[in-house]
Write a protein that holds these residues in place. Structure first.
Motif, PDB file in Angstrom:
ATOM      1  N   ALA A 111       0.861  -1.174   0.000  1.00  0.00           N
ATOM      2  CA  ALA A 111       0.000   0.000   0.000  1.00  0.00           C
ATOM      3  C   ALA A 111       0.903   1.230   0.000  1.00  0.00           C
ATOM      4  CB  ALA A 111      -0.920  -0.001   1.210  1.00  0.00           C
ATOM      5  N   GLU A 112       0.290   2.384  -0.099  1.00  0.00           N
ATOM      6  CA  GLU A 112       1.047   3.626  -0.155  1.00  0.00           C
ATOM      7  C   GLU A 112       0.307   4.702   0.627  1.00  0.00           C
ATOM      8  OE1 GLU A 112       2.532   6.706  -3.644  1.00  0.00           O
ATOM      9  OE2 GLU A 112       2.067   4.630  -4.161  1.00  0.00           O
ATOM     10  N   MET A 113       1.042   5.443   1.436  1.00  0.00           N
ATOM     11  CA  MET A 113       0.492   6.564   2.181  1.00  0.00           C
ATOM     12  C   MET A 113       1.116   7.842   1.637  1.00  0.00           C
ATOM     13  SD  MET A 113      -1.580   5.090   4.246  1.00  0.00           S
ATOM     14  CE  MET A 113      -2.053   6.258   5.513  1.00  0.00           C
ATOM     15  N   GLN A 114       0.371   8.956   1.774  1.00  0.00           N
ATOM     16  CA  GLN A 114       0.855  10.234   1.274  1.00  0.00           C
ATOM     17  C   GLN A 114       0.575  11.350   2.274  1.00  0.00           C
ATOM     18  OE1 GLN A 114      -1.210  10.527  -2.538  1.00  0.00           O
ATOM     19  NE2 GLN A 114       0.589   9.667  -3.587  1.00  0.00           N
ATOM     20  N   ILE A 115       1.397  12.401   2.162  1.00  0.00           N
ATOM     21  CA  ILE A 115       1.247  13.597   2.980  1.00  0.00           C
ATOM     22  C   ILE A 115       1.538  14.792   2.087  1.00  0.00           C
ATOM     23  CG2 ILE A 115       3.666  13.623   3.742  1.00  0.00           C
ATOM     24  CD1 ILE A 115       2.707  14.487   6.524  1.00  0.00           C
ATOM     25  N   HIS A 116       0.873  15.916   2.317  1.00  0.00           N
ATOM     26  CA  HIS A 116       1.204  17.125   1.563  1.00  0.00           C
ATOM     27  C   HIS A 116       2.661  17.488   1.825  1.00  0.00           C
ATOM     28  CE1 HIS A 116      -3.217  18.229   1.157  1.00  0.00           C
ATOM     29  NE2 HIS A 116      -2.748  18.179  -0.068  1.00  0.00           N
ATOM     30  N   ASP A 117       3.349  17.933   0.789  1.00  0.00           N
ATOM     31  CA  ASP A 117       4.783  18.208   0.929  1.00  0.00           C
ATOM     32  C   ASP A 117       5.085  19.447   1.756  1.00  0.00           C
ATOM     33  OD1 ASP A 117       4.170  20.246  -0.875  1.00  0.00           O
ATOM     34  OD2 ASP A 117       5.636  19.612  -2.386  1.00  0.00           O
ATOM     35  N   ASP A 118       4.056  20.215   2.116  1.00  0.00           N
ATOM     36  CA  ASP A 118       4.260  21.399   2.953  1.00  0.00           C
ATOM     37  C   ASP A 118       3.502  21.322   4.295  1.00  0.00           C
ATOM     38  OD1 ASP A 118       1.655  21.606   2.029  1.00  0.00           O
ATOM     39  OD2 ASP A 118       1.867  23.669   1.287  1.00  0.00           O
ATOM     40  N   ALA A 119       3.078  20.115   4.665  1.00  0.00           N
ATOM     41  CA  ALA A 119       2.241  19.944   5.860  1.00  0.00           C
ATOM     42  C   ALA A 119       3.006  20.115   7.167  1.00  0.00           C
ATOM     43  CB  ALA A 119       1.577  18.564   5.840  1.00  0.00           C
ATOM     44  N   ILE A 120       4.289  19.863   7.123  1.00  0.00           N
ATOM     45  CA  ILE A 120       5.118  19.896   8.339  1.00  0.00           C
ATOM     46  C   ILE A 120       6.397  20.669   8.027  1.00  0.00           C
ATOM     47  CG2 ILE A 120       6.489  18.458   9.917  1.00  0.00           C
ATOM     48  CD1 ILE A 120       4.293  16.284   9.483  1.00  0.00           C
ATOM     49  N   GLN A 121       6.759  21.534   8.943  1.00  0.00           N
ATOM     50  CA  GLN A 121       7.995  22.299   8.791  1.00  0.00           C
ATOM     51  C   GLN A 121       9.132  21.613   9.558  1.00  0.00           C
ATOM     52  OE1 GLN A 121       7.968  24.910   6.633  1.00  0.00           O
ATOM     53  NE2 GLN A 121       5.884  24.129   6.356  1.00  0.00           N
ATOM     54  N   PRO A 122      10.378  21.727   9.070  1.00  0.00           N
ATOM     55  CA  PRO A 122      11.498  21.112   9.780  1.00  0.00           C
ATOM     56  C   PRO A 122      11.529  21.530  11.254  1.00  0.00           C
ATOM     57  CG  PRO A 122      12.209  21.909   7.637  1.00  0.00           C
ATOM     58  CD  PRO A 122      10.800  22.421   7.851  1.00  0.00           C
ATOM     59  N   GLY A 123      11.731  20.562  12.115  1.00  0.00           N
ATOM     60  CA  GLY A 123      11.827  20.814  13.551  1.00  0.00           C
ATOM     61  C   GLY A 123      10.505  20.748  14.294  1.00  0.00           C
ATOM     62  N   GLU A 124       9.373  20.708  13.583  1.00  0.00           N
ATOM     63  CA  GLU A 124       8.100  20.604  14.278  1.00  0.00           C
ATOM     64  C   GLU A 124       7.980  19.233  14.937  1.00  0.00           C
ATOM     65  OE1 GLU A 124       4.820  23.514  12.355  1.00  0.00           O
ATOM     66  OE2 GLU A 124       5.186  21.678  11.194  1.00  0.00           O
ATOM     67  N   ARG A 125       7.391  19.242  16.131  1.00  0.00           N
ATOM     68  CA  ARG A 125       7.194  17.997  16.881  1.00  0.00           C
ATOM     69  C   ARG A 125       5.777  17.499  16.634  1.00  0.00           C
ATOM     70  NH1 ARG A 125      10.314  15.976  20.459  1.00  0.00           N
ATOM     71  NH2 ARG A 125       8.680  15.618  22.004  1.00  0.00           N
ATOM     72  N   ILE A 126       5.692  16.252  16.189  1.00  0.00           N
ATOM     73  CA  ILE A 126       4.443  15.688  15.713  1.00  0.00           C
ATOM     74  C   ILE A 126       4.032  14.499  16.575  1.00  0.00           C
ATOM     75  CG2 ILE A 126       3.251  14.722  13.709  1.00  0.00           C
ATOM     76  CD1 ILE A 126       4.485  17.591  13.286  1.00  0.00           C
ATOM     77  N   LEU A 127       2.747  14.470  16.938  1.00  0.00           N
ATOM     78  CA  LEU A 127       2.164  13.320  17.612  1.00  0.00           C
ATOM     79  C   LEU A 127       1.406  12.517  16.557  1.00  0.00           C
ATOM     80  CD1 LEU A 127       1.492  11.751  20.205  1.00  0.00           C
ATOM     81  CD2 LEU A 127      -0.476  13.286  20.502  1.00  0.00           C
ATOM     82  N   LEU A 128       1.793  11.277  16.348  1.00  0.00           N
ATOM     83  CA  LEU A 128       1.155  10.395  15.372  1.00  0.00           C
ATOM     84  C   LEU A 128       0.030   9.620  16.047  1.00  0.00           C
ATOM     85  CD1 LEU A 128       1.410   9.326  12.401  1.00  0.00           C
ATOM     86  CD2 LEU A 128       2.660   7.408  13.392  1.00  0.00           C
ATOM     87  N   VAL A 129      -1.165   9.627  15.420  1.00  0.00           N
ATOM     88  CA  VAL A 129      -2.363   9.049  16.029  1.00  0.00           C
ATOM     89  C   VAL A 129      -3.050   8.086  15.072  1.00  0.00           C
ATOM     90  CG1 VAL A 129      -4.654   9.587  16.963  1.00  0.00           C
ATOM     91  CG2 VAL A 129      -2.745  11.134  17.409  1.00  0.00           C
ATOM     92  N   ASP A 130      -3.487   6.950  15.601  1.00  0.00           N
ATOM     93  CA  ASP A 130      -4.358   6.039  14.865  1.00  0.00           C
ATOM     94  C   ASP A 130      -5.186   5.251  15.868  1.00  0.00           C
ATOM     95  OD1 ASP A 130      -5.566   4.920  12.641  1.00  0.00           O
ATOM     96  OD2 ASP A 130      -3.810   3.796  11.987  1.00  0.00           O
ATOM     97  N   ASP A 131      -6.172   4.529  15.362  1.00  0.00           N
ATOM     98  CA  ASP A 131      -7.025   3.759  16.258  1.00  0.00           C
ATOM     99  C   ASP A 131      -6.398   2.438  16.662  1.00  0.00           C
ATOM    100  OD1 ASP A 131      -7.442   2.721  13.591  1.00  0.00           O
ATOM    101  OD2 ASP A 131      -9.233   1.709  14.334  1.00  0.00           O
ATOM    102  N   LEU A 132      -5.640   1.809  15.743  1.00  0.00           N
ATOM    103  CA  LEU A 132      -5.192   0.436  15.959  1.00  0.00           C
ATOM    104  C   LEU A 132      -3.741   0.263  15.537  1.00  0.00           C
ATOM    105  CD1 LEU A 132      -6.262  -2.570  16.528  1.00  0.00           C
ATOM    106  CD2 LEU A 132      -6.348  -2.729  14.041  1.00  0.00           C
ATOM    107  N   LEU A 133      -2.964  -0.387  16.377  1.00  0.00           N
ATOM    108  CA  LEU A 133      -1.592  -0.771  16.044  1.00  0.00           C
ATOM    109  C   LEU A 133      -1.556  -2.282  15.894  1.00  0.00           C
ATOM    110  CD1 LEU A 133       1.404  -0.148  15.661  1.00  0.00           C
ATOM    111  CD2 LEU A 133       1.648  -0.214  18.157  1.00  0.00           C
TER     112      LEU A 133
END
Length: 187
Positions: A111-133
């Motif tokens: 499969a393939e996942m995508q993100i906008h190329d300008d969605a995150i700036q260098p150095g930003e701290r991101i919390l990744l969220v999903d329902d199931l691991l």
């Protein structure tokens, strides 16, 4: 045990109590953990959001990234609670504009996942969220996309962990902090 609001006389005690199990879906032998019953109950939904936010209280989070599709539901609510922006990480072909792509392996193919190329700036701290691991493939693809944009993963949080499928170990080997509200054995 299926979630049945008609037979309950008092609120469920944990997030796990709001999750319905559907046997043999999508095929024989699978115990599908259905979080739509959690989302539908205001007390359960609020409990899940609060518990997913709690480990990150006092931590710098610049944005929340949610994995398609149920990660959007939790991720949006968590971003609101943290007063930060939300970034969708979607299946291929769903985002308009310029994107970065990351392919990953599933039990039954790729499969393939995508993100906008300008969605995150260098150095930003991101919390990744999903329902199931489960196996961790989707989450790993999300992590790689965030890191390719220069983002730093502040943590990965899920409602459910299926430890028998090894996703937590896979993400921890990448150096990720992993939180889950509950775990179910098996698939």
């Amino acid at each position: 045990m299926p979630h049945d609001t008609t037979s309950r006389t008092s609120p469920a005690g944990s997030v796990r109590d709001y999750i319905r199990t559907i046997p043999d879906f999508p095929h024989a032998g699978i115990q599908f953990r259905d979080v739509t019953t959690l989302f539908a109950d205001p007390r359960g939904f609020r409990m899940a959001v609060d518990q997913m936010v709690h480990p990150y209280a006092g931590t710098r989070i610049d944005k929340v990234a949610g994995l398609e599709a149920r990660g959007f539901i939790m991720g949006g609510a968590i971003a609101h609670q943290l007063a930060v922006g939300f970034v969708p990480i979607r299946k291929a072909g769903k985002l308009p504009g310029a994107v970065l792509s990351e392919r990953y392996t599933l039990e039954y193919g790729e499969a393939e996942m995508q993100i906008h190329d300008d969605a995150i700036q260098p150095g930003e701290r991101i919390l990744l969220v999903d329902d199931l691991l489960a196996t961790g493939g989707t989450a790993e693809a999300g992590i790689r996309l965030i890191e390719r944009l220069g983002g730093e993963i502040a943590g990965c949080t899920f409602i459910i962990d299926l430890p028998d499928l090894g996703g937590r170990k896979r993400l921890e080997k990448l150096g990720m902090s992993v939180d889950a509200l509950c775990a179910f054995e098996g698939e």
